[in-house]
Design an enzyme around this catalytic site. Structure first.
Site, PDB file in Angstrom:
ATOM      1  N   ALA A 104       0.849  -1.197   0.000  1.00 23.35           N
ATOM      2  CA  ALA A 104       0.000   0.000   0.000  1.00 23.35           C
ATOM      3  C   ALA A 104       0.876   1.236   0.000  1.00 23.35           C
ATOM      4  CB  ALA A 104      -0.932   0.000   1.216  1.00 23.35           C
ATOM      5  N   ILE A 122      28.702  18.723 -16.475  1.00 21.12           N
ATOM      6  CA  ILE A 122      29.634  19.855 -16.507  1.00 21.12           C
ATOM      7  C   ILE A 122      30.943  19.500 -15.809  1.00 21.12           C
ATOM      8  CG2 ILE A 122      30.008  22.184 -15.584  1.00 21.12           C
ATOM      9  CD1 ILE A 122      27.002  22.696 -16.170  1.00 21.12           C
ATOM     10  N   GLY A 157      32.167  16.594 -15.758  1.00 18.75           N
ATOM     11  CA  GLY A 157      32.817  15.524 -16.508  1.00 18.75           C
ATOM     12  C   GLY A 157      33.132  14.320 -15.633  1.00 18.75           C
ATOM     13  N   GLU A 214       5.990  10.963  -1.172  1.00 18.22           N
ATOM     14  CA  GLU A 214       4.889  11.938  -1.024  1.00 18.22           C
ATOM     15  C   GLU A 214       4.156  12.188  -2.342  1.00 18.22           C
ATOM     16  OE1 GLU A 214       5.293  15.224   1.626  1.00 18.22           O
ATOM     17  OE2 GLU A 214       7.044  14.351   2.587  1.00 18.22           O
TER      18      GLU A 214
END
Length: 380
Positions: A130, A338, A340, A364
């Site tokens: 659930a 960026i 790398g 959530e």
């Protein structure tokens, strides 16, 4: 929407940012590596009034508006995604449940210690079968005289293994579907039959324990029910709606951290005899990262504004959480790009931001569920 900070909100932001830079950022990599609950930082945040930010001073809260709370959580998450979840689960979920649905005695007994930081809060809703399907829960609370007897299991409970106060959802009428769900206050140290089965070894969000809980004939007094029997499903949904605003804040904080690190790295790193920030490809990445962050901020504050005004903010909160969580992953991913090869190592923080950001799309309200929510509101 045009949103600018008030002097008080600016003061809150600056105070929390200073705390994060001085106390959280230097510890963040250690928290991630050890995956241990940062008790000392929680104590320091308690001293600063950051564990009960949006709640009334009458119950030892800080009395801040939801904009200020979101701004502060954004800053905390910029320093550590795990610490951001600690505060969000404690405040947005456990605290909001007690503030919204507790009576005066319950607020004095349980909310006030949370606000002071004397206690840590958790919100026990999800189960193995659930997650998004809340009515499928199997945990039951059977009335026996002036007590309830609780049996069942909960999974994915943030702060679950360290919490002093847990807001728990269980079926008081197993045959009534979502109308048979009720909510309660549980005290792990006081209530026999409360067991922590273990904590998860997660990709990210380290420092915030995610626990599996078991209840074996756990007896709690009837005074621990929040509201009336059958109110629990509504309590859960309304609480999660507010919580989504602060998951947007966590998302923005992580994205900001990636952008700030990338801006610095791009100006320091040289290739082909110039800083890589001189290359248009890198400039475009940075521009897109910032544009996404600014857009997410506006969505977050629009939802917070509607919540403060008492207007219907369900769609706004869903959109803020959906967009901010997805751009958080995108921006942190670009941060790695960026950097790398360095970005793929633990020598640089961007890989941690990336791991921490993925969770925003799951807890959530998954991105898939949020799209359903938004569509339903549009078609209503």
């Amino acid at each position: 929407m045009d949103f600018s900070l008030t002097p008080e909100q600016q003061q809150i932001r600056d105070m929390v940012a200073e705390f994060v830079d001085e106390e959280v950022v230097p510890r963040a990599a250690e928290i991630d590596a050890a995956d241990e609950f940062p008790w000392d930082l929680v104590e320091e945040m308690s001293d600063l009034g950051l564990m009960g930010m949006p709640f009334p001073e009458e119950y030892d809260g800080a009395g801040l508006d939801y904009h200020s709370y979101a701004i502060a959580l954004e800053e905390i998450s910029r320093g550590s995604g795990g610490l951001g979840t600690v505060v969000a689960a404690h405040t947005s979920l456990a605290g909001n449940m007690l503030n919204a649905y507790g009576d005066d005695d319950q607020k004095s007994a349980f909310l006030a210690p949370l606000n002071r930081g004397d206690d840590v809060g958790a919100f026990a809703l999800s189960e193995a079968g659930a997650g998004s399907d809340v009515p499928a829960m199997q945990t039951t609370a059977e009335k026996d005289g002036d007590e309830y007897v609780v049996n069942g299991d909960k999974l994915w409970i943030s702060n679950g293994s360290v919490a002093d106060t847990v807001t728990l959802f269980a079926k008081t009428d197993p045959d009534a579907g979502h109308r048979g769900i009720s909510s309660f206050v549980v005290r792990p140290e006081e209530d026999d039959g409360f067991y922590v089965e273990g904590t998860e070894d997660k990709l990210g969000d380290k420092g915030c324990p995610t626990a599996e809980l078991r209840f074996d004939d756990m007896r709690i007094p009837e005074s621990r029910i929040l509201g009336e029997e059958g109110d629990g499903f509504t309590h859960a949904l309304e609480t999660l709606n507010g919580g989504r605003i602060t998951i947007a804040a966590r998302s923005i904080g992580l994205a900001r951290a990636a952008l700030e690190d990338s801006l610095q790295y791009a100006q320091d790193r040289e290739q082909f005899d110039q800083p890589i920030s001189e290359f248009q490809t890198i400039q475009h990445k940075l521009a897109d990262m910032d544009t996404k962050i600014q857009s997410a901020k506006l969505l977050m504050h629009r939802a917070a504004d509607k919540k403060i005004r008492g207007e219907d903010f369900i769609k706004d909160a869903a959109q803020a959480k959906l967009y901010a969580s997805e751009i958080s992953r995108e921006v942190t991913n670009e941060g790695i790009q960026i950097h790398g090869g360095y970005g793929y190592t633990k020598d640089f923080d961007v890989e941690r931001y990336y791991r921490d950001s993925k969770l925003n799309e799951i807890y959530e309200g998954t991105s898939e569920v949020l799209r359903n929510t938004i569509a339903r509101r549009l078609l209503k």
